[in-house]
Design an enzyme around this catalytic site. Structure first.
Site, PDB file in Angstrom:
ATOM      1  N   CYS A  83       0.822  -1.221   0.000  1.00  0.00           N
ATOM      2  CA  CYS A  83       0.000   0.000   0.000  1.00  0.00           C
ATOM      3  C   CYS A  83       0.851   1.262   0.000  1.00  0.00           C
ATOM      4  O   CYS A  83       0.340   2.350  -0.219  1.00  0.00           O
ATOM      5  CB  CYS A  83      -0.943   0.000   1.190  1.00  0.00           C
ATOM      6  SG  CYS A  83      -2.020  -1.429   1.192  1.00  0.00           S
ATOM      7  N   HIS A 338      -9.327   2.454  -2.979  1.00  0.00           N
ATOM      8  CA  HIS A 338      -7.950   2.086  -2.657  1.00  0.00           C
ATOM      9  C   HIS A 338      -7.313   1.190  -3.713  1.00  0.00           C
ATOM     10  O   HIS A 338      -7.273  -0.018  -3.577  1.00  0.00           O
ATOM     11  CB  HIS A 338      -7.932   1.398  -1.287  1.00  0.00           C
ATOM     12  CG  HIS A 338      -6.550   1.083  -0.781  1.00  0.00           C
ATOM     13  ND1 HIS A 338      -5.426   1.778  -1.168  1.00  0.00           N
ATOM     14  CD2 HIS A 338      -6.122   0.135   0.093  1.00  0.00           C
ATOM     15  CE1 HIS A 338      -4.368   1.271  -0.560  1.00  0.00           C
ATOM     16  NE2 HIS A 338      -4.762   0.270   0.216  1.00  0.00           N
TER      17      HIS A 338
END
Lengths: 394, 469
Positions: A83, A338
């Site tokens: 991430c 995301h």
């Protein structure tokens, strides 16, 4: 050891709409995010001397980006740091400029998650254990373990705890309604959050962020060159990156109420930026609310709230758009969505627009310093990236 | 002198209520959980049998089953690894007959008597399938037993054994079928069971010079409890006082393991001086007479049949049983995790960690760690560790989550972070739990299970479960 502060400027940024972009391929996301950045900076692909390309599932090598943009035999490094991929691409690009090796570079993060069943698909790297006996389940489970223990540790019942978390989801959904690029753009109520189905107990559907397709890009240069391009460039004030070693699953002293990666990484960035009191000195933060419990823990780990007191700040509205320290002004991962390696650069995009005063209906009043924060990886092997950005030197 | 030096049993936590199969049926049958098989059940029985026994002292493992997970690949080696035994031992799989367990028992006794081994672990486990709707489906249960044969510290001496073989098609299963088949009971009971068992029991009584009234307890496996009661009558035993309860309504017929599980039940109730006659049927019959010694009083506390029978959760849903046995497909999640393929070299390299369940303890700072590390998490010492077995450690739940999405068959998947008593922490699945009872601080023990199957390789590993008794 020198600070990165005021050595690198961001002169152009781009960000695609995030969402389930069934009609867009990875190349579309690269072209659209990069060309918005080129136009914003007033430069072209021919001005780029090196690039860093963050991607987990849309990768292989830097040539994927070269092919899409037709970059002409320049060095491109693919960055994979889960991430944190986008922020880490930016971080490497910054050091490329700060070292004096390049005058103008490109940092890009792109993920086309929704081409894969379940979002992550077969491109996810295997866990540390090659014989695959470690628990290897979607990340919600690990954040749920933090929620279980956090509530237990602070004597909060599951019902109370879920009500506190619901306020975070409601806030981020509200902010997302003011953002035309966000994946999810609708208001929700606390009651909806509390009634939503359990995904991994104690976390429910509305405690989880959206998994999306998207891309974001930044053009970086020296402050000297930036001054010739535009007035409202922004400066990098501090960059942190911290990787966990899996201590939490080996060491019984690890408490599951805080991510040490967050604490150490933020401290690195604060030290570089000269920030002593983050709650006072930071004007807005865009943080990694992959799950509501994580946004709560971030408040404490990044020093916005005292330990165990995030609840009081949430109930006081401290982190709402009109609060003392607005957090996730663009809807956060919860609503912007995301696409793993794109998220870090999307966060910088929001800070960039806010500092320039171009954030439209969600504009924070006169911000000077903005912070971005990502955390990814496997439980207690997390990696965390923090960036601090500001308008003007000093 | 040769005899039994220890015994152990394993009965799965789950029981299928026979009512779930068809309205009006009585009792329940032991049901292996979705993550259990004959290897995992045998591991549990062997661990039960090893209580109070030095693991270094075991010279062999004989595993008997008609439902070994592989047709080619030894199960006894996996069992020996998971129970952390030595490697310079005899391991053999006995198969293809319900007499495989007692056949292994005779071989073990012979090995001990001949002096080639001091102690041999005999374990049997089965989870046979009857076709949905068939009579056999109602009667079969899942379980395992382990009997340690040796020459020192004998709790029951082997007084004599007698075997006959009998070619007959009474119950069988062809390679390609998951289900057993039987000829009609009028034929198999009379010509098969009664005649063959008579022959073996009479044979062992003659050999030992004993009469039926010299025997304290007879342990008869039987395809149907009526057959063993009928046999008692014919042989001159009193079914009420002498016949070991066949536990048909509590666990069912557990195949290869059945006779040995009933023997464990008889040993648990026995006192020094008792004579136990064990007879087991399957394409012939094996009969044994054991005499219980004073040492039975010194045996370490264990699960045995009693504790495992008492610890249970009833499944009242036939569909769950069908899913667990793979009879109904469709329990794979659309997100099958972990991703990727199984690696035989990785399984080979990490065997001590995965099967023996060895972690390490730092020689410098004393911190226990699982999985094994090269660099200590506490003091960063390099390569200064000694191995520690975690499989027999208990622990407590530090935190947990319960996943409704990833696992269709075990929903919610309970994922725990466990702190072991004496140090060390790991993250693992929790099995055999009652979901609403899971909480921080609850006591757990470790159990060897199937994690997943890929490339036709079963990946075995350890899970936590609430302490059973």
């Amino acid at each position: 050891m020198e600070s990165i502060k005021d050595k690198v400027a961001i002169v152009g940024m781009g960000c695609t709409k995030f969402g389930e972009l069934w009609d867009k391929g990875p190349e579309d996301l690269m072209v659209d995010s990069c060309y918005e950045a080129f136009e914003d900076a007033g430069v072209g692909p021919e001005d780029i001397q090196a690039a860093w390309f963050g991607s987990l599932v849309t990768g292989c090598t830097g040539s994927r980006l070269a092919n899409a943009i037709k970059l002409d035999y320049i060095p491109i490094t693919r960055v994979e740091n889960f991430c944190c991929g986008g922020t880490d691409a930016l971080r490497n690009a910054c050091y490329g400029v700060a070292s004096g090796s390049y005058d103008m570079v490109l940092a890009v993060g792109v993920e086309k998650l929704k081409d894969h069943l379940g979002g992550f698909g077969q491109f996810t790297t295997s866990p540390f254990d090659t014989s695959k006996v470690e628990v290897d389940l979607p990340p919600v489970n690990f954040f749920a373990q933090f929620a279980t223990r956090y509530f237990y540790h602070y004597g909060i019942s599951i019902e109370e705890g879920k009500k506190i978390l619901a306020k975070i989801a409601v806030k981020n959904h509200h902010n997302g309604t003011m953002n035309s690029k966000a994946h999810l753009q609708r208001e929700i109520t606390e009651e909806q959050v509390l009634k939503s189905p359990i995904i991994s107990w104690p976390l429910s559907l509305f405690d989880c962020c959206g998994l999306s397709d998207g891309g974001a890009a930044a053009i970086l240069t020296t402050p000297e060159i930036a001054r010739g391009l535009k007035k409202d460039y922004i400066l990098v004030k501090g960059l942190g990156l911290a990787n966990g070693a899996g201590q939490g699953l080996l060491d019984s002293d690890y408490g599951f109420t805080s991510m040490p990666e967050n604490v150490k990484c933020a401290q690195m960035a604060y030290d570089q930026a000269g920030i002593k009191n983050p709650r006072e000195e930071i004007d807005l933060a865009v943080v990694h609310d992959c799950f509501t419990i994580h946004e709560l823990i971030i408040y404490e780990d990044l020093g916005f709230s005292p330990r165990g007191k995030a609840r009081d700040d949430i109930e006081a509205g401290t982190f709402t758009l009109k609060g003392e320290l607005p957090v996730n002004t663009d809807g956060g991962l919860k609503c912007f969505g995301h696409p793993l390696s794109a998220s870090g650069l999307r966060m910088v995009y929001e800070v960039y627009k806010q500092l320039q005063g171009k954030a439209g209906p969600r504009q924070v009043k006169d911000p000077r310093i903005g912070l971005t924060h990502n955390l990814g990886g496997l439980p207690t092997y997390f990696n965390c990236a923090v960036g601090i950005f500001g308008m003007g030197a000093g | 002198m040769t005899g039994i030096t220890s015994f152990g049993a394993y009965i799965p936590f789950l029981r299928l209520s026979r009512r779930a199969i068809a309205d009006g049926l009585k009792g329940e049958k032991a049901l292996a959980n979705f993550d259990e098989d004959s290897i995992t059940m045998a591991v549990a029985a062997v661990i039960d049998c090893l209580r109070g026994v030095e693991r270094e002292s075991i010279d062999g493992v004989f595993f008997a089953s008609t439902t070994s997970p592989y047709n080619e690949k030894q199960a006894a080696t996996t069992i020996a690894m998971a129970t952390d035994l030595r490697r310079d031992i005899i391991t053999t799989d006995y198969a293809n007959s319900l007499r495989a367990g007692t056949g292994a028992l005779r071989s073990a006794a012979d090995a001990v008597a001949s002096g080639t081994a001091k102690q041999v672990m005999v374990t049997a486990a089965d989870m046979r399938l009857g076709e949905p709707g068939s009579l056999s489906e109602q009667g079969l249960g899942d379980g395992a037993a382990a009997i340690l044969m040796g020459k020192d510290n004998i709790i029951a001496t082997l007084e004599g054994a007698y075997s006959v073989c009998q070619e007959i098609m009474d119950t069988w299963r062809i390679n390609r079928s998951p289900y057993i088949r039987s000829w009609e009971a009028r034929f198999t009971g009379t010509e098969g069971y009664q005649k063959t068992m008579m022959e073996a029991v009479t044979g062992v009584l003659n050999k030992t010079g004993l009469n039926p009234n010299d025997i304290t307890k007879v342990v008869f496996s039987a395809p149907d409890p009526r057959e063993s009661a009928r046999l008692c009558g014919k042989l001159g035993f009193d079914p009420k006082s002498q016949l070991q309860d066949p536990l048909s309504n509590l666990i069912g017929n557990t195949g290869t393991a059945y006779a040995m599980m009933l023997l464990v039940a008889a040993l648990e109730e026995s006192k020094p001086g008792d004579s136990i006659l064990l007879a087991n049927y399957g394409n012939g019959a094996d009969a044994f007479v054991f005499k219980v010694t004073e040492k039975i009083r010194d045996i370490a506390p264990r699960g045995g049949m009693k504790n495992y029978m008492a610890s249970k959760q009833i499944i009242d849903d036939y569909r769950t049983y069908l899913y667990y046995r793979g009879i109904l497909p469709g329990m794979e999640s659309i997100y099958p995790m972990p991703y990727g393929t199984t690696s035989a070299p990785a399984l080979f390299r990490e065997m001590e960690k995965n099967l023996r369940f060895h972690g390490v303890k730092c020689n410098n700072c004393g911190t226990a760690q699982y999985p094994p590390q090269r660099i200590c998490v506490k003091c960063r010492s390099k390569d200064k560790f000694q191995p520690v077995r975690f499989s027999d450690k208990k622990g407590k739940v530090f935190t947990f989550s319960m996943d409704n999405v990833s696992s269709m068959i075990d929903s919610p998947a309970v994922i725990t972070v466990v702190d072991f008593d004496g140090g060390g922490r790991m993250e693992c699945y929790m099995t055999d739990r009652v979901v609403k009872e899971v909480k921080i601080g609850m006591g757990v023990e470790m159990t060897f299970r199937r994690l997943f199957e890929r490339e036709e390789i079963i990946n075995y590993f350890w899970k936590a479960m609430p302490v059973r008794f």
